[in-house]
Design a protein around this motif. Structure first.
Motif, PDB file in Angstrom:
ATOM      1  N   ASN A 129       0.843  -1.185   0.000  1.00  0.00           N
ATOM      2  CA  ASN A 129       0.000   0.000   0.000  1.00  0.00           C
ATOM      3  C   ASN A 129       0.888   1.248   0.000  1.00  0.00           C
ATOM      4  O   ASN A 129       1.037   1.942   1.006  1.00  0.00           O
ATOM      5  CB  ASN A 129      -0.930  -0.005   1.221  1.00  0.00           C
ATOM      6  CG  ASN A 129      -1.908   1.152   1.191  1.00  0.00           C
ATOM      7  OD1 ASN A 129      -2.195   1.698   0.132  1.00  0.00           O
ATOM      8  ND2 ASN A 129      -2.409   1.533   2.352  1.00  0.00           N
ATOM      9  N   ASP A 130       1.498   1.491  -1.143  1.00  0.00           N
ATOM     10  CA  ASP A 130       2.440   2.596  -1.281  1.00  0.00           C
ATOM     11  C   ASP A 130       2.479   3.017  -2.740  1.00  0.00           C
ATOM     12  O   ASP A 130       1.709   2.507  -3.562  1.00  0.00           O
ATOM     13  CB  ASP A 130       3.833   2.161  -0.794  1.00  0.00           C
ATOM     14  CG  ASP A 130       4.648   3.338  -0.259  1.00  0.00           C
ATOM     15  OD1 ASP A 130       4.467   4.453  -0.794  1.00  0.00           O
ATOM     16  OD2 ASP A 130       5.455   3.138   0.660  1.00  0.00           O
ATOM     17  N   THR A 131       3.381   3.905  -3.082  1.00  0.00           N
ATOM     18  CA  THR A 131       3.481   4.376  -4.459  1.00  0.00           C
ATOM     19  C   THR A 131       4.069   3.294  -5.356  1.00  0.00           C
ATOM     20  O   THR A 131       4.683   2.332  -4.882  1.00  0.00           O
ATOM     21  CB  THR A 131       4.372   5.625  -4.537  1.00  0.00           C
ATOM     22  OG1 THR A 131       5.703   5.262  -4.120  1.00  0.00           O
ATOM     23  CG2 THR A 131       3.838   6.723  -3.634  1.00  0.00           C
ATOM     24  N   ILE A 132       3.894   3.479  -6.672  1.00  0.00           N
ATOM     25  CA  ILE A 132       4.484   2.551  -7.640  1.00  0.00           C
ATOM     26  C   ILE A 132       5.999   2.564  -7.515  1.00  0.00           C
ATOM     27  O   ILE A 132       6.655   1.521  -7.582  1.00  0.00           O
ATOM     28  CB  ILE A 132       4.051   2.924  -9.072  1.00  0.00           C
ATOM     29  CG1 ILE A 132       2.537   2.738  -9.226  1.00  0.00           C
ATOM     30  CG2 ILE A 132       4.787   2.086 -10.110  1.00  0.00           C
ATOM     31  CD1 ILE A 132       2.000   3.181 -10.563  1.00  0.00           C
ATOM     32  N   ARG A 133       6.558   3.748  -7.321  1.00  0.00           N
ATOM     33  CA  ARG A 133       8.010   3.854  -7.175  1.00  0.00           C
ATOM     34  C   ARG A 133       8.511   3.049  -5.981  1.00  0.00           C
ATOM     35  O   ARG A 133       9.499   2.318  -6.075  1.00  0.00           O
ATOM     36  CB  ARG A 133       8.431   5.317  -7.008  1.00  0.00           C
ATOM     37  CG  ARG A 133       9.946   5.507  -6.976  1.00  0.00           C
ATOM     38  CD  ARG A 133      10.343   6.899  -6.519  1.00  0.00           C
ATOM     39  NE  ARG A 133      11.759   7.133  -6.722  1.00  0.00           N
ATOM     40  CZ  ARG A 133      12.721   6.622  -5.967  1.00  0.00           C
ATOM     41  NH1 ARG A 133      12.418   5.833  -4.948  1.00  0.00           N
ATOM     42  NH2 ARG A 133      14.004   6.878  -6.230  1.00  0.00           N
ATOM     43  N   ALA A 134       7.804   3.161  -4.845  1.00  0.00           N
ATOM     44  CA  ALA A 134       8.205   2.431  -3.646  1.00  0.00           C
ATOM     45  C   ALA A 134       8.094   0.922  -3.856  1.00  0.00           C
ATOM     46  O   ALA A 134       8.924   0.158  -3.357  1.00  0.00           O
ATOM     47  CB  ALA A 134       7.359   2.870  -2.455  1.00  0.00           C
ATOM     48  N   ASN A 135       7.083   0.485  -4.586  1.00  0.00           N
ATOM     49  CA  ASN A 135       6.939  -0.946  -4.866  1.00  0.00           C
ATOM     50  C   ASN A 135       8.066  -1.449  -5.745  1.00  0.00           C
ATOM     51  O   ASN A 135       8.581  -2.550  -5.545  1.00  0.00           O
ATOM     52  CB  ASN A 135       5.587  -1.224  -5.531  1.00  0.00           C
ATOM     53  CG  ASN A 135       4.466  -1.414  -4.523  1.00  0.00           C
ATOM     54  OD1 ASN A 135       4.265  -2.509  -4.017  1.00  0.00           O
ATOM     55  ND2 ASN A 135       3.757  -0.334  -4.216  1.00  0.00           N
ATOM     56  N   ILE A 136       8.460  -0.647  -6.747  1.00  0.00           N
ATOM     57  CA  ILE A 136       9.548  -1.068  -7.633  1.00  0.00           C
ATOM     58  C   ILE A 136      10.873  -1.085  -6.887  1.00  0.00           C
ATOM     59  O   ILE A 136      11.703  -1.992  -7.073  1.00  0.00           O
ATOM     60  CB  ILE A 136       9.631  -0.139  -8.856  1.00  0.00           C
ATOM     61  CG1 ILE A 136       8.374  -0.283  -9.720  1.00  0.00           C
ATOM     62  CG2 ILE A 136      10.879  -0.427  -9.695  1.00  0.00           C
ATOM     63  CD1 ILE A 136       8.315   0.679 -10.887  1.00  0.00           C
ATOM     64  N   ALA A 137      11.082  -0.100  -6.017  1.00  0.00           N
ATOM     65  CA  ALA A 137      12.359   0.022  -5.307  1.00  0.00           C
ATOM     66  C   ALA A 137      12.402  -0.796  -4.029  1.00  0.00           C
ATOM     67  O   ALA A 137      13.364  -0.698  -3.263  1.00  0.00           O
ATOM     68  CB  ALA A 137      12.617   1.488  -4.985  1.00  0.00           C
ATOM     69  N   TYR A 138      11.385  -1.603  -3.780  1.00  0.00           N
ATOM     70  CA  TYR A 138      11.356  -2.400  -2.551  1.00  0.00           C
ATOM     71  C   TYR A 138      12.605  -3.287  -2.478  1.00  0.00           C
ATOM     72  O   TYR A 138      12.963  -3.971  -3.439  1.00  0.00           O
ATOM     73  CB  TYR A 138      10.099  -3.274  -2.513  1.00  0.00           C
ATOM     74  CG  TYR A 138      10.084  -4.240  -1.355  1.00  0.00           C
ATOM     75  CD1 TYR A 138       9.877  -3.788  -0.066  1.00  0.00           C
ATOM     76  CD2 TYR A 138      10.316  -5.599  -1.550  1.00  0.00           C
ATOM     77  CE1 TYR A 138       9.869  -4.664   1.005  1.00  0.00           C
ATOM     78  CE2 TYR A 138      10.317  -6.486  -0.489  1.00  0.00           C
ATOM     79  CZ  TYR A 138      10.097  -6.011   0.793  1.00  0.00           C
ATOM     80  OH  TYR A 138      10.110  -6.880   1.847  1.00  0.00           O
ATOM     81  N   GLY A 139      13.246  -3.286  -1.332  1.00  0.00           N
ATOM     82  CA  GLY A 139      14.459  -4.084  -1.162  1.00  0.00           C
ATOM     83  C   GLY A 139      15.727  -3.289  -1.365  1.00  0.00           C
ATOM     84  O   GLY A 139      16.811  -3.734  -1.008  1.00  0.00           O
ATOM     85  N   ASP A 140      15.599  -2.105  -1.957  1.00  0.00           N
ATOM     86  CA  ASP A 140      16.766  -1.241  -2.164  1.00  0.00           C
ATOM     87  C   ASP A 140      16.355   0.200  -1.894  1.00  0.00           C
ATOM     88  O   ASP A 140      16.060   0.962  -2.815  1.00  0.00           O
ATOM     89  CB  ASP A 140      17.306  -1.394  -3.588  1.00  0.00           C
ATOM     90  CG  ASP A 140      18.609  -0.626  -3.790  1.00  0.00           C
ATOM     91  OD1 ASP A 140      19.113  -0.052  -2.796  1.00  0.00           O
ATOM     92  OD2 ASP A 140      19.116  -0.582  -4.921  1.00  0.00           O
ATOM     93  N   PRO A 141      16.319   0.614  -0.632  1.00  0.00           N
ATOM     94  CA  PRO A 141      15.864   1.967  -0.292  1.00  0.00           C
ATOM     95  C   PRO A 141      16.759   3.064  -0.855  1.00  0.00           C
ATOM     96  O   PRO A 141      16.362   4.227  -0.892  1.00  0.00           O
ATOM     97  CB  PRO A 141      15.879   1.968   1.246  1.00  0.00           C
ATOM     98  CG  PRO A 141      16.823   0.867   1.635  1.00  0.00           C
ATOM     99  CD  PRO A 141      16.696  -0.170   0.563  1.00  0.00           C
ATOM    100  N   THR A 142      17.961   2.708  -1.305  1.00  0.00           N
ATOM    101  CA  THR A 142      18.875   3.711  -1.852  1.00  0.00           C
ATOM    102  C   THR A 142      18.755   3.838  -3.365  1.00  0.00           C
ATOM    103  O   THR A 142      19.523   4.575  -3.981  1.00  0.00           O
ATOM    104  CB  THR A 142      20.329   3.359  -1.489  1.00  0.00           C
ATOM    105  OG1 THR A 142      20.684   2.095  -2.096  1.00  0.00           O
ATOM    106  CG2 THR A 142      20.499   3.241   0.024  1.00  0.00           C
ATOM    107  N   ALA A 143      17.823   3.114  -3.981  1.00  0.00           N
ATOM    108  CA  ALA A 143      17.692   3.123  -5.447  1.00  0.00           C
ATOM    109  C   ALA A 143      17.384   4.529  -5.947  1.00  0.00           C
ATOM    110  O   ALA A 143      16.520   5.221  -5.412  1.00  0.00           O
ATOM    111  CB  ALA A 143      16.603   2.157  -5.880  1.00  0.00           C
TER     112      ALA A 143
END
Length: 207
Positions: free
Chosen positions: A164-178
């Protein structure tokens, strides 16, 4: 019920005031009882969700056996006489051997339950082989630390999970520094970098 109350009142076993008080009390009890029923439903949903959490918490911690860093695939990946079973004496995979070179595409097909997903999960070491070995450029995957190994592997699972977050956050899940560039590159690779609703598309086409 009204006929019974009438009979009791006529027989002077119940007063009109007592009957009225009973009706008022019954009406006022309806809302609390309805709320209690809703609370019970919430508890049942919570129990169902928490059971999965407890299952995950009960899992054994992953074993970090390697210290080498994987910089990337240079030549090939080898599965060498790999055996695996979730339980002792119940093999899922037996004597599996094949090689995949850099740039090659390999399709693994078979009936449901044949072990295709299990085979793929052995490479990032979600499970360790029972016998045999899996190597990247001649080096056993157990020699690499888990973080560097999994950073070089992309997986699309059968079960799609969206947070339940933005598309960007879903894609970058697992790499918060992406970075934004890295997220866009991943979106283009997954063919989700350009999508619109049908209503928006029709609006654009009519202009």
């Amino acid at each position: 019920f009204l006929l019974y109350a009438r009979t009791e009142i006529v027989g002077q076993r119940m007063t009109p005031g007592l009957f009225l008080a009973f009706i008022v009390a019954m009406v006022r009890l309806y809302d609390p009882i309805r709320r209690i029923s809703g609370i019970n439903n919430s508890f049942q949903q919570a129990f169902g969700a928490s059971s999965r959490i407890f299952e995950i918490m009960a899992l054994d911690a992953e074993r970090e056996t390697g210290t080498a860093r994987l910089d990337g695939l240079k030549d090939r990946i080898d599965f060498e006489r790999v055996d695996f079973g979730y339980h002792a004496g119940e093999p899922v995979l037996s004597d599996v051997s094949f090689a995949v070179g850099k740039g090659e595409v390999l399709a693994i097909v078979g009936p449901s339950g044949a072990g295709k997903s299990t085979l793929a999960n052995l490479l990032p070491r979600f499970h360790d082989v029972t016998n045999g070995r899996i190597s990247i450029d001649g080096r056993d995957v157990r020699e690499f630390d888990l973080q560097s190994l999994r950073q070089k592997i992309a997986i699309v699972t059968q079960d799609v999970i969206l947070f339940n977050d933005t598309i960007r956050a879903n894609i970058a899940y697992g790499d918060p520094t992406a970075s934004t560039e890295a997220v866009m590159r991943a979106a283009r690779a997954a063919l989700v970098d350009d999508f619109r609703s049908e209503e928006h598309t029709s609006e654009l086409q009519s202009r």
